[in-house]
Structure formats: structure tokens, C-alpha cells
Design an enzyme around this catalytic site. Structure first.
Site: not given
Ligand code: SD4
Length: 316
Positions: A177, A208, A229, A231
Site C-alpha cells: 500500500t 484501514d 499492513g 488494516g
Molecule cells: C489494508 N492496510 O487494506 C491495507 C493493506 C496494506 O500493504 O497496507 N498493505 O489492510
């Protein structure tokens, strides 16, 4: 800078970050503009930095930086070509926040290539903060965004492979992300994040990234923070808001990221089996980062130079 240097005590005994005082050691950032971005997206930093160097503002810079990654069909984590949900639908989440505390976000958005710009339109052109799903899409179309199939050959192939055994995935398996925080020549802060979310997630799942305070938060007096990470776990601690509030209390950007993560560690009996990474920027231009496990890469642009950093997990 030590935490104790960062505070001055008012006559009422309240702790006040010292950059609020004109004569402070941390008063002004002479290295502006500054950018910190999750993972390794040099093109995004380059575009954002170019804009800031021409005295563009922070919110335009983070939007422009994120758009580059959204438009990259080879990238399977963000924008077009993102890995889809379990039904093969690409659903995107994004948010933006500016120096005046304005914010906008979209979640569960389909068939629109630039969710970060739709989030920006929600912020600029509506009375709302968040639009989701069909409503977000209709809004985007009304603003001139074009309907587009976001499932590329590459992401469709990966999904069809996954369907064969439906292996449990985590955001860490398919990370990257982009969350970007910037400070412009005026010293103003802004942030944005944009993602395809958790690969092969349940249809309708939102992470998130579009939730202000979780995936992104900006307070122009104190600093900004953003997450990557898992979320669900970032939402549970209002992660980015928490990091900014910890900086308000006087923790450095790195300490604030670590302290927020220590709550997650505690909540999972000392041994979470997932990843969260935070990036943070303080009003004086100091940046920091921390992650739970393994390691996490982030890019910092300062003094017109961009450098990749790697931070090790707090537990491994
Ligand atoms: C999520 N935080 O949709 C995002 C995924 C993410 O690196 O950050 N991936 O949970």
C-alpha cells in the site's frame, strides 16, 4: 533530539511541543520540503518532490505521487492491476487529509483508476468525508472519472491460480500500500494513502487506508502519520491518530510509531503474527518509522534527495 528537549512546560504545567514557541530548537524545519512514503516507490516521491520544489502544496504533491502508483498496471497492490477480492472484483480504498484538517476518502470503490483523486474530490467538493461502493463510483463518474476494468491479465491470472486452493492470504503476503506524508515550503503537512487492500479478501471488506485516524492522520500543528499492513489491527488502535497524539505528547516520530505498535504487541500476548508498519512526520520535518515484524522499507525525500530506509521489526 531527546524527548525532554522537545517540551517546554507552561506555567500551568501542561506539556507543549516546543516548536509552538518561536525561539525553540525545533522551531522550524529548514530542510523543507520533506516526504516520507511507505515501501519503495521512487517515482511517486520524484513526482511529489518536483511539485513541492515548484512551490506546490503538500496536498497536491501527495495526490500526484499516489496517482503514479495507481496508474501502474504492473503493480498488483495499488490502483489498476490490484489483486482482486475473492470474487475477482478489484475494490479500492483511499484517503487524503490536508493541513486544515479537511479530509476525504473512498472505500470499496470499483472500476475507477484513481481513488486518491476521488477521495480528494470528496474532500473538496462535498460536505462529506467518506463515500463507499456504488455511491462513490457514481460520484466519481459525475466528476468526469471514467469507468475502467481494473482487473489486468496479470491480476486475473493470479486470482485464478488462487482459486485452485484458496490459500489464506494476509496483507503482508501482498503488501505495498502506498501511504505518503509531505511537508511543503510553507511548512504545511498533508497525507494520502491508496490501496487494493487485502488480496482475495471477502467481497465488501474495507481496510484501514480509507479510515481517517486509522490509515492516515494529519494535524498541522503536530505532525502526520500513516500505516501499512493488517488494516483490521490498525483500525483497532486508531493507529495513525495514536501516533500523532504520541508525538503531541513529546515522543519522536520513531518513538511514537514504536509506542503505538507496543499496544498491538501487548494486545496479542507479545507475539502478533502479522505485520503493521507506521511512518510519521513531525512538524519540524523529523521523520520516523517502525514495524511489528520482519522488516519494512520506506523512502524519505529531504534536501531534494531521496533515500530508501529499512527498519527492522520490533519483534522477530
Ligand atoms: C489494508 N492496510 O487494506 C491495507 C493493506 C496494506 O500493504 O497496507 N498493505 O489492510
Amino acid at each position: 533530539m531527546k524527548r525532554r528537549d522537545f517540551f517546554k512546560r507552561s506555567i500551568f504545567g501542561l506539556s507543549i511541543p516546543s516548536f509552538i514557541f518561536g525561539n525553540s530548537k525545533v522551531s522550524r524545519n529548514k530542510n523543507k520540503p520533506v516526504i516520507i512514503t511507505t515501501w519503495n516507490y521512487p517515482k511517486a516521491n520524484e513526482i511529489a518532490l518536483g511539485l513541492l520544489d515548484n512551490h506546490g502544496n503538500a496536498i497536491d504533491a501527495v495526490e500526484a505521487g499516489c496517482r503514479i502508483v495507481e496508474a501502474d498496471e504492473e503493480n498488483i497492490y495499488v490502483g489498476i492491476g490490484s489483486l482482486p477480492d475473492e470474487n475477482g472484483k478489484v475494490t479500492l480504498d483511499s484517503s487524503v487529509m490536508d493541513s486544515r484538517g479537511n479530509c476525504g476518502s473512498v472505500a470499496f470503490l470499483q472500476n475507477i483508476i484513481h481513488p486518491v483523486s476521488v477521495a480528494r474530490k470528496v474532500m473538496d467538493d462535498t460536505k462529506h468525508v467518506m463515500l463507499v461502493g456504488d455511491g462513490a463510483k457514481k460520484f466519481a463518474l459525475s466528476k468526469g472519472f471514467k469507468h475502467k476494468n481494473l482487473l489486468t491479465k496479470k491480476s486475473s491470472k493470479a486470482w485464478r491460480e488462487w482459486l485452485k486452493n484458496k490459500r489464506n492470504m494476509s496483507p503482508h503476503d501482498t503488501h505495498d500500500t502506498i501511504s505518503m506524508l509531505a511537508q511543503d515550503h510553507n511548512g504545511d503537512l498533508a497525507g494520502a494513502c491508496t490501496t487494493g487492500g487485502w488480496a482475495y479478501k471477502m467481497h465488501g471488506r474495507v481496510g484501514d487506508s480509507p479510515i481517517i485516524g486509522a490509515g492516515l492522520y494529519v494535524d498541522n500543528e503536530i505532525g502526520s502519520a500513516a500505516a501499512t499492513g493488517l488494516g483490521e489491527e490498525v483500525i483497532k488502535i486508531s493507529g495513525s491518530f495514536l501516533v500523532v497524539e504520541l508525538m503531541r505528547q513529546g515522543y519522536s516520530p520513531t518513538e511514537a510509531c514504536e509506542k503505538a505498535l507496543s499496544r498491538v504487541i501487548k494486545g496479542h500476548n507479545g507475539n502478533p503474527d502479522f505485520q503493521i508498519g507506521f511512518i510519521a512526520m513531525r512538524k519540524d520535518g523529523e521523520v520516523g518509522s517502525a514495524c511489528l515484524k520482519w522488516s519494512f522499507d520506506y523512502l524519505v525525500s529531504k534536501n531534494m534527495n531521496t533515500k530508501l530506509y529499512k527498519v527492522k521489526g520490533l519483534i522477530n
